[in-house]
Enzyme design. Structure first.
Site, PDB file in Angstrom:
ATOM      1  N   THR A  38      -8.818   2.696   8.676  1.00  0.00           N
ATOM      2  CA  THR A  38      -9.308   3.114   9.700  1.00  0.00           C
ATOM      3  C   THR A  38     -10.643   2.518  10.531  1.00  0.00           C
ATOM      4  O   THR A  38     -10.485   2.336  11.634  1.00  0.00           O
ATOM      5  CB  THR A  38      -9.938   4.544   9.400  1.00  0.00           C
ATOM      6  OG1 THR A  38      -8.695   5.240   8.932  1.00  0.00           O
ATOM      7  CG2 THR A  38     -10.328   5.177  10.294  1.00  0.00           C
ATOM      8  N   ASP A  71       2.727   5.046  -5.340  1.00  0.00           N
ATOM      9  CA  ASP A  71       1.942   6.369  -5.256  1.00  0.00           C
ATOM     10  C   ASP A  71       2.943   7.466  -5.674  1.00  0.00           C
ATOM     11  O   ASP A  71       3.693   8.153  -4.692  1.00  0.00           O
ATOM     12  CB  ASP A  71       1.261   6.558  -3.868  1.00  0.00           C
ATOM     13  CG  ASP A  71       0.596   7.702  -3.600  1.00  0.00           C
ATOM     14  OD1 ASP A  71       0.557   8.247  -4.593  1.00  0.00           O
ATOM     15  OD2 ASP A  71       0.210   7.938  -2.411  1.00  0.00           O
ATOM     16  N   ASN A 102     -10.188   0.737  -0.247  1.00  0.00           N
ATOM     17  CA  ASN A 102      -9.166   0.288   0.638  1.00  0.00           C
ATOM     18  C   ASN A 102      -9.836   0.821   2.255  1.00  0.00           C
ATOM     19  O   ASN A 102     -10.484   1.723   2.260  1.00  0.00           O
ATOM     20  CB  ASN A 102      -8.142   1.282   0.259  1.00  0.00           C
ATOM     21  CG  ASN A 102      -7.234   0.722  -0.889  1.00  0.00           C
ATOM     22  OD1 ASN A 102      -7.718  -0.034  -1.556  1.00  0.00           O
ATOM     23  ND2 ASN A 102      -6.105   1.728  -1.022  1.00  0.00           N
ATOM     24  N   ASP A 155       0.896  -1.165   0.090  1.00  0.00           N
ATOM     25  CA  ASP A 155      -0.053   0.044   0.007  1.00  0.00           C
ATOM     26  C   ASP A 155       0.822   1.195  -0.020  1.00  0.00           C
ATOM     27  O   ASP A 155       1.831   1.309   0.814  1.00  0.00           O
ATOM     28  CB  ASP A 155      -0.875  -0.125   1.330  1.00  0.00           C
ATOM     29  CG  ASP A 155      -1.874   0.961   1.212  1.00  0.00           C
ATOM     30  OD1 ASP A 155      -2.387   1.380  -0.017  1.00  0.00           O
ATOM     31  OD2 ASP A 155      -2.575   1.333   2.224  1.00  0.00           O
ATOM     32  N   HIS A 156       0.454   2.195  -0.805  1.00  0.00           N
ATOM     33  CA  HIS A 156       1.317   3.402  -0.892  1.00  0.00           C
ATOM     34  C   HIS A 156       2.936   3.407  -0.790  1.00  0.00           C
ATOM     35  O   HIS A 156       3.483   4.156  -0.250  1.00  0.00           O
ATOM     36  CB  HIS A 156       0.937   4.417   0.245  1.00  0.00           C
ATOM     37  CG  HIS A 156      -0.472   4.872  -0.001  1.00  0.00           C
ATOM     38  ND1 HIS A 156      -1.048   5.731  -0.926  1.00  0.00           N
ATOM     39  CD2 HIS A 156      -1.443   4.474   0.794  1.00  0.00           C
ATOM     40  CE1 HIS A 156      -2.235   5.864  -0.486  1.00  0.00           C
ATOM     41  NE2 HIS A 156      -2.501   5.157   0.173  1.00  0.00           N
ATOM     42  N   GLY A 213      -7.754   8.247   7.107  1.00  0.00           N
ATOM     43  CA  GLY A 213      -8.205   8.584   8.378  1.00  0.00           C
ATOM     44  C   GLY A 213      -9.583   8.847   8.716  1.00  0.00           C
ATOM     45  O   GLY A 213     -10.507   8.698   7.925  1.00  0.00           O
ATOM     46  N   SER A 245     -13.103   4.262   4.409  1.00  0.00           N
ATOM     47  CA  SER A 245     -13.398   3.715   5.736  1.00  0.00           C
ATOM     48  C   SER A 245     -14.839   4.489   6.049  1.00  0.00           C
ATOM     49  O   SER A 245     -15.097   5.683   5.559  1.00  0.00           O
ATOM     50  CB  SER A 245     -12.817   3.845   6.887  1.00  0.00           C
ATOM     51  OG  SER A 245     -11.827   2.682   6.769  1.00  0.00           O
ATOM     52  N   GLY A 287      -9.209   5.681   1.159  1.00  0.00           N
ATOM     53  CA  GLY A 287      -9.776   6.461   2.207  1.00  0.00           C
ATOM     54  C   GLY A 287     -11.213   6.253   1.921  1.00  0.00           C
ATOM     55  O   GLY A 287     -12.103   6.896   2.172  1.00  0.00           O
TER      56      GLY A 287
END
Ligand code: G3H
Ligand code: 13P
Ligand code: ZN
Length: 308
Positions: free
Chosen positions: A257, A104, A254, A82-83, A181, A214, A212
């Site tokens: 969080t 990324d 993805n 990831d990233h 987050g 979540s 992002g």
């Protein structure tokens, strides 16, 4: 089953308009929770580790744990970086046994993003390793004061076509207003669904990725706060919004969080409820169950449940 490349898993998701969940892990319990959930839900799954996770757990430990777990079950499992920030991050992960990597380069200018992405594609593709790249900048769009700023942040469909043509990446992470987050939106949950629609129209065979994603489920936040946490004003992407994005063409979603929130709440509760306990299993076991339950719920939302 042995670990599988995401290149084999994307086509079915693209064709049938569902998304495969990427779940970030850092330790044994998260891996077990994710793989048990996938097996029980008969869902393909992507286990992801960032370079931070690799550093924390040890890349060799992570690969061994995921491979061991995947061998025990009969649904496809991919292990994804990831990233990744550099070519070296991708090469290290592939050499260690990862079957998919993200490079990324979204913070770079367009041409430099293409250059670093292509470098990874040229290395990874001949080995059958999937490469995800990112175009656009993540972040809440209601924060942007004017249309120009909003446009600069979101993924441009025409640029997406050029980017994919010039890099040959297998999956494209797009910016439509989500962010990483627990604090994604100050006001309403606003996403630029029209961007997904436009990109899908131009790139019908491309796997589109939503970072992002979540939901920051209120009950998970409440449990954290009830037992001493201080998570105030947290807000995520509701299940219905994720479903809408998938219906328009998102194929990989993805999640980190929500797992962290489930984990932290139960850890806090167990420590508070059993002050005399010193057995780690009595804390870690229930936390693992809570993570597993969230992943199972996600697999229903993403439409990946029952695909195997
Ligand atoms: O998008 C980032 C993921 O949530 C991973 O976070 O770098 O703290 O492991 P991390
Ligand atoms: P969340 O912070 O919304 O879980 O996003 C995780 C992510 O995008 C990992 O790449
Ligand atoms: Zn991300």
């Amino acid at each position: 089953m042995p670990l599988e490349s995401l290149t084999k898993m994307y086509p079915d998701a693209v064709k049938n308009y569902y998304a495969i969940g990427q779940f970030n892990v850092n330790n044994l319990e998260f891996v077990q929770a994710a793989l048990e959930a996938a097996d029980e839900m008969r869902s393909p799954i992507i286990i992801a580790a960032s370079t931070g996770a690799q550093k924390y757990a040890g890349i060799d430990y992570l690969v061994s744990i995921v491979k061991t777990g995947a061998e025990k079950i009969s649904v496809p499992v991919a292990l994804h970086l990831d990233h990744g920030a550099t070519f070296e991050d991708s090469r290290n992960s592939i050499e260690a046994g990862f079957t998919s990597v993200m490079i990324d380069g979204s913070h770079h200018p367009f041409d430099e993003n293409i250059r670093v992405t292509k470098e990874v594609v040229d290395y990874a593709k001949p080995m059958g390793i999937a490469v995800e790249a990112e175009l656009g900048r993540l972040g809440g769009i209601e924060d942007d004061v004017n249309v120009d700023e909003k446009d600069a942040r979101l993924t441009d469909p025409a640029e997406a076509v050029e980017f994919v043509e010039r890099t040959g990446c297998d999956a494209l992470a797009v910016a439509i207003g989500t962010s990483h987050g627990a604090y994604k939106f100050k006001g309403d949950n606003v996403l630029a669904y029209d961007r997904v629609e436009a990109i899908k129209k131009k790139l019908p065979d491309m796997a589109i990725v939503l970072h992002g994603s979540s939901s920051v489920y209120p009950e998970l936040v409440e449990r954290c706060n009830k037992y001493g946490g201080e998570i105030k004003g947290a807000k995520g992407v509701e299940d219905d919004s994720v479903k809408k994005a998938i219906s328009l063409g998102v194929n990989k979603v993805n999640i980190d969080t929500d797992l962290r929130l489930a984990w932290t709440g139960v850890m806090r509760q167990m420590l508070a409820d059993k002050p005399d306990n010193i057995d780690p299993r009595k804390v870690l076991g229930p936390a693992r169950e809570a993570v597993k339950e969230v992943i199972k719920r996600k697999m229903e939302v993403l439409g990946s449940a029952g695909r195997v």
